[in-house]
Design a protein around this motif. Sequence first.
Motif, PDB file in Angstrom:
ATOM      1  N   GLU A  18       0.855  -1.182   0.000  1.00 27.76           N
ATOM      2  CA  GLU A  18       0.000   0.000   0.000  1.00 27.76           C
ATOM      3  C   GLU A  18       0.895   1.238   0.000  1.00 27.76           C
ATOM      4  OE1 GLU A  18      -2.268  -0.262   3.590  1.00 27.76           O
ATOM      5  OE2 GLU A  18      -3.546  -1.877   2.838  1.00 27.76           O
ATOM      6  N   ILE A  19       0.637   2.154  -0.916  1.00 27.71           N
ATOM      7  CA  ILE A  19       1.326   3.450  -0.927  1.00 27.71           C
ATOM      8  C   ILE A  19       0.238   4.497  -1.050  1.00 27.71           C
ATOM      9  CG2 ILE A  19       3.007   4.941  -2.052  1.00 27.71           C
ATOM     10  CD1 ILE A  19       4.258   2.421  -3.279  1.00 27.71           C
ATOM     11  N   GLU A  20       0.234   5.450  -0.149  1.00 28.28           N
ATOM     12  CA  GLU A  20      -0.867   6.408  -0.107  1.00 28.28           C
ATOM     13  C   GLU A  20      -1.103   7.100  -1.449  1.00 28.28           C
ATOM     14  OE1 GLU A  20      -0.119  10.218   2.018  1.00 28.28           O
ATOM     15  OE2 GLU A  20       1.764   9.283   2.596  1.00 28.28           O
ATOM     16  N   GLY A  21      -2.285   6.885  -1.985  1.00 25.45           N
ATOM     17  CA  GLY A  21      -2.709   7.548  -3.196  1.00 25.45           C
ATOM     18  C   GLY A  21      -2.001   7.159  -4.479  1.00 25.45           C
ATOM     19  N   VAL A  22      -1.243   6.057  -4.488  1.00 25.76           N
ATOM     20  CA  VAL A  22      -0.478   5.715  -5.685  1.00 25.76           C
ATOM     21  C   VAL A  22      -0.833   4.349  -6.235  1.00 25.76           C
ATOM     22  CG1 VAL A  22       1.832   5.281  -6.608  1.00 25.76           C
ATOM     23  CG2 VAL A  22       1.459   7.164  -5.033  1.00 25.76           C
ATOM     24  N   THR A  23      -0.891   3.333  -5.427  1.00 23.29           N
ATOM     25  CA  THR A  23      -0.876   1.967  -5.930  1.00 23.29           C
ATOM     26  C   THR A  23      -2.193   1.515  -6.540  1.00 23.29           C
ATOM     27  OG1 THR A  23      -1.341   1.196  -3.704  1.00 23.29           O
ATOM     28  CG2 THR A  23       0.935   1.115  -4.416  1.00 23.29           C
ATOM     29  N   GLU A  24      -2.056   0.848  -7.658  1.00 23.02           N
ATOM     30  CA  GLU A  24      -3.145   0.153  -8.339  1.00 23.02           C
ATOM     31  C   GLU A  24      -2.565  -1.165  -8.823  1.00 23.02           C
ATOM     32  OE1 GLU A  24      -6.297   1.052  -8.681  1.00 23.02           O
ATOM     33  OE2 GLU A  24      -5.984   2.954  -7.677  1.00 23.02           O
ATOM     34  N   GLY A  25      -3.275  -2.229  -8.589  1.00 28.86           N
ATOM     35  CA  GLY A  25      -2.821  -3.522  -9.080  1.00 28.86           C
ATOM     36  C   GLY A  25      -1.801  -4.161  -8.154  1.00 28.86           C
ATOM     37  N   PRO A  26      -1.684  -5.481  -8.235  1.00 28.91           N
ATOM     38  CA  PRO A  26      -0.804  -6.208  -7.317  1.00 28.91           C
ATOM     39  C   PRO A  26       0.665  -6.138  -7.712  1.00 28.91           C
ATOM     40  CG  PRO A  26      -1.867  -7.720  -8.817  1.00 28.91           C
ATOM     41  CD  PRO A  26      -2.424  -6.354  -9.120  1.00 28.91           C
ATOM     42  N   GLY A  70      -0.497  -0.693 -17.989  1.00 29.23           N
ATOM     43  CA  GLY A  70      -0.797   0.602 -18.585  1.00 29.23           C
ATOM     44  C   GLY A  70      -1.046   1.699 -17.572  1.00 29.23           C
ATOM     45  N   ASP A  71      -1.199   1.341 -16.294  1.00 29.80           N
ATOM     46  CA  ASP A  71      -1.390   2.342 -15.248  1.00 29.80           C
ATOM     47  C   ASP A  71      -0.090   3.124 -15.083  1.00 29.80           C
ATOM     48  OD1 ASP A  71      -2.165   3.781 -12.974  1.00 29.80           O
ATOM     49  OD2 ASP A  71      -1.563   2.158 -11.632  1.00 29.80           O
ATOM     50  N   ASP A  72      -0.156   4.444 -15.123  1.00 28.36           N
ATOM     51  CA  ASP A  72       1.061   5.258 -15.073  1.00 28.36           C
ATOM     52  C   ASP A  72       1.276   5.979 -13.742  1.00 28.36           C
ATOM     53  OD1 ASP A  72      -0.908   7.171 -15.235  1.00 28.36           O
ATOM     54  OD2 ASP A  72       0.045   8.318 -16.832  1.00 28.36           O
ATOM     55  N   SER A 105      -6.015 -13.360   7.259  1.00 27.50           N
ATOM     56  CA  SER A 105      -5.620 -12.440   8.323  1.00 27.50           C
ATOM     57  C   SER A 105      -4.219 -11.879   8.080  1.00 27.50           C
ATOM     58  CB  SER A 105      -5.670 -13.163   9.665  1.00 27.50           C
ATOM     59  OG  SER A 105      -4.795 -14.277   9.655  1.00 27.50           O
ATOM     60  N   GLU A 106      -4.045 -10.655   8.496  1.00 26.62           N
ATOM     61  CA  GLU A 106      -2.750  -9.980   8.389  1.00 26.62           C
ATOM     62  C   GLU A 106      -1.847 -10.490   9.504  1.00 26.62           C
ATOM     63  OE1 GLU A 106      -1.285  -5.509   9.253  1.00 26.62           O
ATOM     64  OE2 GLU A 106      -2.966  -5.662   7.866  1.00 26.62           O
ATOM     65  N   ILE A 107      -0.643 -10.946   9.134  1.00 30.69           N
ATOM     66  CA  ILE A 107       0.313 -11.469  10.108  1.00 30.69           C
ATOM     67  C   ILE A 107       1.290 -10.381  10.543  1.00 30.69           C
ATOM     68  CG2 ILE A 107       2.192 -13.111  10.458  1.00 30.69           C
ATOM     69  CD1 ILE A 107       0.739 -14.943   8.480  1.00 30.69           C
ATOM     70  N   ALA A 108       1.735  -9.575   9.576  1.00 31.53           N
ATOM     71  CA  ALA A 108       2.721  -8.536   9.878  1.00 31.53           C
ATOM     72  C   ALA A 108       2.526  -7.362   8.929  1.00 31.53           C
ATOM     73  CB  ALA A 108       4.144  -9.084   9.749  1.00 31.53           C
ATOM     74  N   ARG A 109       2.961  -6.203   9.374  1.00 29.67           N
ATOM     75  CA  ARG A 109       2.893  -4.984   8.565  1.00 29.67           C
ATOM     76  C   ARG A 109       4.214  -4.235   8.782  1.00 29.67           C
ATOM     77  NH1 ARG A 109      -1.237  -1.075   6.786  1.00 29.67           N
ATOM     78  NH2 ARG A 109      -2.732  -2.727   7.234  1.00 29.67           N
ATOM     79  N   TYR A 110       4.881  -3.913   7.679  1.00 27.75           N
ATOM     80  CA  TYR A 110       6.113  -3.141   7.731  1.00 27.75           C
ATOM     81  C   TYR A 110       5.836  -1.787   7.092  1.00 27.75           C
ATOM     82  CZ  TYR A 110       8.109  -7.625   8.884  1.00 27.75           C
ATOM     83  OH  TYR A 110       8.376  -8.807   9.501  1.00 27.75           O
ATOM     84  N   ASN A 111       5.835  -0.766   7.914  1.00 28.21           N
ATOM     85  CA  ASN A 111       5.533   0.588   7.448  1.00 28.21           C
ATOM     86  C   ASN A 111       6.809   1.303   7.031  1.00 28.21           C
ATOM     87  OD1 ASN A 111       2.749   0.324   8.127  1.00 28.21           O
ATOM     88  ND2 ASN A 111       3.278   0.703  10.252  1.00 28.21           N
ATOM     89  N   PHE A 112       6.698   2.132   6.001  1.00 31.80           N
ATOM     90  CA  PHE A 112       7.802   2.995   5.609  1.00 31.80           C
ATOM     91  C   PHE A 112       7.273   4.413   5.449  1.00 31.80           C
ATOM     92  CE2 PHE A 112       6.281   0.778   1.818  1.00 31.80           C
ATOM     93  CZ  PHE A 112       6.000   1.814   0.941  1.00 31.80           C
ATOM     94  N   PHE A 113       8.176   5.369   5.610  1.00 33.59           N
ATOM     95  CA  PHE A 113       7.772   6.767   5.648  1.00 33.59           C
ATOM     96  C   PHE A 113       8.679   7.609   4.753  1.00 33.59           C
ATOM     97  CE2 PHE A 113       6.779   4.705   9.645  1.00 33.59           C
ATOM     98  CZ  PHE A 113       5.424   4.950   9.748  1.00 33.59           C
ATOM     99  N   GLU A 114       8.143   8.734   4.312  1.00 30.21           N
ATOM    100  CA  GLU A 114       8.906   9.705   3.524  1.00 30.21           C
ATOM    101  C   GLU A 114       9.518   9.075   2.284  1.00 30.21           C
ATOM    102  OE1 GLU A 114       8.942  13.031   4.291  1.00 30.21           O
ATOM    103  OE2 GLU A 114       7.543  12.475   5.872  1.00 30.21           O
ATOM    104  N   ALA A 115       8.791   8.161   1.643  1.00 32.65           N
ATOM    105  CA  ALA A 115       9.289   7.473   0.445  1.00 32.65           C
ATOM    106  C   ALA A 115       9.130   8.354  -0.787  1.00 32.65           C
ATOM    107  CB  ALA A 115       8.536   6.165   0.242  1.00 32.65           C
ATOM    108  N   TRP A 116      10.127   8.267  -1.665  1.00 36.73           N
ATOM    109  CA  TRP A 116      10.046   8.937  -2.968  1.00 36.73           C
ATOM    110  C   TRP A 116      10.809   8.087  -3.976  1.00 36.73           C
ATOM    111  CZ3 TRP A 116      14.705  10.607  -5.030  1.00 36.73           C
ATOM    112  CH2 TRP A 116      15.778  10.729  -4.131  1.00 36.73           C
ATOM    113  N   PRO A 117      10.322   8.053  -5.220  1.00 38.94           N
ATOM    114  CA  PRO A 117      10.936   7.175  -6.221  1.00 38.94           C
ATOM    115  C   PRO A 117      12.259   7.722  -6.736  1.00 38.94           C
ATOM    116  CG  PRO A 117       9.079   8.348  -7.170  1.00 38.94           C
ATOM    117  CD  PRO A 117       9.126   8.718  -5.733  1.00 38.94           C
ATOM    118  N   CYS A 118      13.335   6.995  -6.446  1.00 36.99           N
ATOM    119  CA  CYS A 118      14.671   7.405  -6.904  1.00 36.99           C
ATOM    120  C   CYS A 118      15.079   6.645  -8.165  1.00 36.99           C
ATOM    121  CB  CYS A 118      15.698   7.216  -5.796  1.00 36.99           C
ATOM    122  SG  CYS A 118      15.892   5.527  -5.222  1.00 36.99           S
ATOM    123  N   GLY A 119      14.243   5.702  -8.598  1.00 38.98           N
ATOM    124  CA  GLY A 119      14.519   4.960  -9.831  1.00 38.98           C
ATOM    125  C   GLY A 119      13.246   4.318 -10.351  1.00 38.98           C
ATOM    126  N   TRP A 120      13.191   4.126 -11.668  1.00 39.37           N
ATOM    127  CA  TRP A 120      12.027   3.503 -12.309  1.00 39.37           C
ATOM    128  C   TRP A 120      12.482   2.848 -13.597  1.00 39.37           C
ATOM    129  CZ3 TRP A 120       9.613   3.982 -17.026  1.00 39.37           C
ATOM    130  CH2 TRP A 120       8.314   3.481 -17.139  1.00 39.37           C
TER     131      TRP A 120
END
Length: 142
Positions: A18-26, A70-72, A105-120
């Motif tokens: 999950e990425i706030e407001g970005v992710t679509e598709g698995p 095709g999702d950009d 059921s969710e077993i674990a959640r690893y949160n990350f913060f202040e992420a920005w794409p440095c490569g694509w």
Amino acid sequence: MPNRRSFDAIGGQNFNVEIEGVTEGPFIAVQFLKTTTAVVEMRSGNDAIVRKTPGRHSYGNIVLRRLWNGDDALWTWRKHVLDGQVTRKAGSVLIYNALAGTSGSEIARYNFFEAWPCGWQLGPWDAQTDGTLVEEVELAVE
């Protein structure tokens, strides 16, 4: 009765991103959930023993891969960085019960913060194969 026993191994295929407001598709792969702590070595006077204490903590970049449909959204986020408009986002990598998949059921959640794409990247491009295009984004995180 739970589907998973406490000693059962966790399947690497039962996750979601999950990425706030970005992710679509698995996503098909997540790499480098990594944290390190620098080792600071000190010695007092004539002491023959080198003492080691923890220094600064750092987090490795996260690499995410998904089949391109095709999702950009991820490219647009990266393009903003290239244009000098860095938008930082929070997100999570979720691990689910190996027997139930994402509906379990969710077993674990690893949160990350202040992420920005440095490569694509998008590829591979090969007309002689039946392969699917894979989109890869590398996130710098704090």
